[in-house]
Enzyme design. Structure first.
Site: not given
Length: 609
Positions: A395-396
């Site tokens: 997740f970014e």
């Protein structure tokens, strides 16, 4: 992956305060006994006794006779380099009580605040042209809060600041007794390099110190920890003490444990990985300048192959989809049947193939239970369709951001974080002990929590700073590998309170040491992020100069590995242990490494044999 992160300077807003006036004629009726009992709890707030009772970072504090606001002395503290000259003391307070913190200050930038309040930590600041100015702020302690830290500091690159006549006015805290020594210390099943410990809580303790052979090796707030960095087939003795604001207890009775032989990994979820593993991302759903690599053509060096990427149908849907790169974009893409057959062949050779969720363009926010459930259902379908070994969380962007007030990584309240933890636990329960779980957060989401987390002492910082910490902590018993992206990052402060920059051995050493040693979150010594096991850690690097900012040459990678696993070749950063059981390396990406003639994989193979 391939996302730039540069920590921003965080700004503050000066709080405005109002004072309620007593109505005329009611003075006798409204003079409560509690007000008469209020006292100044700050010790040596006028600095007439030198720096007694104060601790200043990096030796930055001194007592001067001019300028002063009152008395004959004042504090002078000088920020140098990456140190902002923080001076602090811990004060005993009463739960559920209101306090006023104030100080007279002068300097370019001067800050005053309190942490560990149990409610909302506070801070205020001012710019001064040379005249003394008074800073004031108030806070209310939590229902179980018996001590707080009060502090003052300047700012990076500014001149010295001065503080005098600092006070903390409110109800005096009851005397705190040193806690009794912990009891019930036991050792769990050792690995070749670590020993898990647990003990019974001591009444009144706010933390615990762990000793190995008389040397302190860990500080934790809970009643368990894992001591890492040990040598295989070696007997060790451990003791624990309890601490609070009054001091440290005597040591507990000792417990002995012998580490396993080399190659043993003991507990945890190692999922059949080799002692040292090479992890890489395979661009399966898209093409870029590195070219498309078919699954069957992935070199045998790669032990964990993360399929990049499964992406959501929308940011908040939780519905994850994966498909192979379209032939118009990747002319040499294999068929679905060939892809599945190649995955099975890799698995037959002992490799693990995972679906990686997220990436630079795949923001995922599980803000609702519906999104959580859709995530579980859709990820399960991908795993089942391709016969995969597990899940990589990449997740970014703004996928993980802390809600206001979410200040304790041990008990998160942000729905997107709570739901992600629940979803992964559901997947782990569904697929059992063989389920491989890896995570690839950026340093911004992890190590930056050492400085900034939640509302913290600073206020106003980016809510993503440290936002992965609750996820890592909640899933640490299920986590196979954490490989933080030590690239596409700004400079990050290490446990030496110095900033380290990408591209050299020191950066990887400092960032990895934090995860293997543990660290206080946002400077709060009551909230220590516990160390992970070395077999859970792989160091993340870009495979080539084209793959991301922070490329590290093979020579510097070797220096980092030597320092972490042998404590040789260490540069300016000195580690807090030695971890021969470090699992290995991760890179973005397999495709970029092939584009770069396999330099990354060759260096790994040469080092670990």
């Amino acid at each position: 992956m391939e996302r730039t992160r540069c920590p921003a300077r965080f700004t503050r807003a000066l709080a405005a305060f109002s004072v309620s006036l007593l109505a005329a004629g009611t003075l006798a009726a409204v003079a409560p006994a509690a007000v008469a009992a209020d006292t100044d709890l700050a010790r040596n707030g006028g600095f007439e006794s030198g720096l007694s009772d104060w601790a200043c970072s990096a030796g930055s504090g001194a007592v001067v006779s001019t300028p002063v606001h009152g008395g004959s002395s004042a504090l002078k503290a000088t920020p140098v380099g990456s140190d902002y000259a923080n001076c602090a003391q811990t004060v005993t307070v009463k739960p559920g009580s209101t306090y006023t913190l104030s100080a007279w200050v002068q300097g370019d930038y001067v800050y005053l605040g309190a942490t560990g309040t149990g409610t909302t930590d506070v801070s205020t600041w001012t710019q001064s042209s040379g005249a003394w100015k008074q800073l004031t702020t108030t806070f209310t302690t939590g229902s179980a809060t018996t001590s707080v830290s009060i502090w003052t500091h300047g700012w990076y690159g500014t001149s010295a600041y001065h503080v005098d006549d600092l006070s903390l006015v409110g109800p005096g805290g009851a005397p705190v007794a040193v806690p009794a020594a912990p009891t019930g210390l036991t050792a769990g099943t050792p690995t070749a390099t670590s020993v898990p410990l647990s003990w019974t809580a001591s009444s009144g303790a706010t933390g615990y110190q762990v000793y190995r052979g008389g040397t302190k090796v860990a500080a934790v707030t809970g009643t368990s920890t894992t001591v890492t960095g040990l040598t295989a087939s070696t007997a060790y003795s451990f003791q624990v003490t309890a601490t609070n604001s009054a001091g440290e207890s005597a040591k507990s009775a000792a417990v002995a444990a012998t580490t396993a032989a080399t190659g043993s990994t003991g507990g945890g979820n190692n999922a059949g990985l080799p002692d040292h593993a090479l992890v890489g991302y395979l661009h399966s759903s898209f093409a870029n300048g590195s070219g498309y690599t078919r699954m069957a053509d992935v070199p045998a060096s790669w032990d964990v192959i993360n399929l990049a990427f499964g992406e959501p149908t929308s940011v908040t849907s939780g519905d994850i989809r994966f498909s192979l790169c379209p032939v118009t974009e990747c002319p040499n893409v294999e068929s679905e049947a060939e892809f599945k057959a190649a995955i099975a062949a890799k698995q037959a050779a002992g490799k693990k193939v995972l679906i990686s969720i997220g990436g630079q363009n795949g923001q995922v926010q599980l803000s609702t239970t519906a999104a959580r459930d859709a995530f579980v259902t859709s990820v399960s379908k991908i795993i089942d369709t391709y016969g995969l070994n597990g899940l990589d969380i990449d997740f970014e962007g703004h996928s993980l951001s802390l809600n206001t007030g979410d200040t304790d990584f041990r008990s998160p309240t942000t729905p997107a974080i709570v739901n992600l933890i629940a979803a992964v636990k559901t997947l782990k329960a569904k697929y059992g002990s063989g389920f491989v779980l890896t995570m690839a957060p950026e340093t911004f989401f992890v190590q930056l929590g050492y400085q900034y987390y939640g509302s913290g002492p600073w206020g106003g910082q980016d809510p993503r700073a440290g936002a992965y910490l609750p996820v890592i902590h909640a899933l640490r018993d299920d986590l196979t590998l954490l490989h933080v992206q030590d690239y596409n990052s700004g400079s990050i402060m290490g446990l030496d309170n110095q900033y380290h920059s990408m591209g050299g051995a020191d950066f990887h050493i400092a960032m990895t040491d934090m995860m293997l040693t543990g660290f206080p979150v946002a400077g709060d010594q009551t909230k220590i992020f516990p160390a992970l096991r070395p077999d859970q850690i792989a160091v993340g690097l870009p495979a080539s100069t084209q793959a991301g900012n922070g490329y590290t040459t093979p020579a510097e990678v070797t220096k980092a590995l030597n320092c972490l696993t042998k404590k040789t070749d260490c540069g300016s950063y000195q580690t807090h242990g030695t971890w021969p059981g470090l699992r290995g390396l991760m890179t973005w990406s397999i495709n970029w490494d092939r584009f770069n003639n396999g330099e990354f994989a060759r260096n790994f193979d040469a080092y670990f044999g």
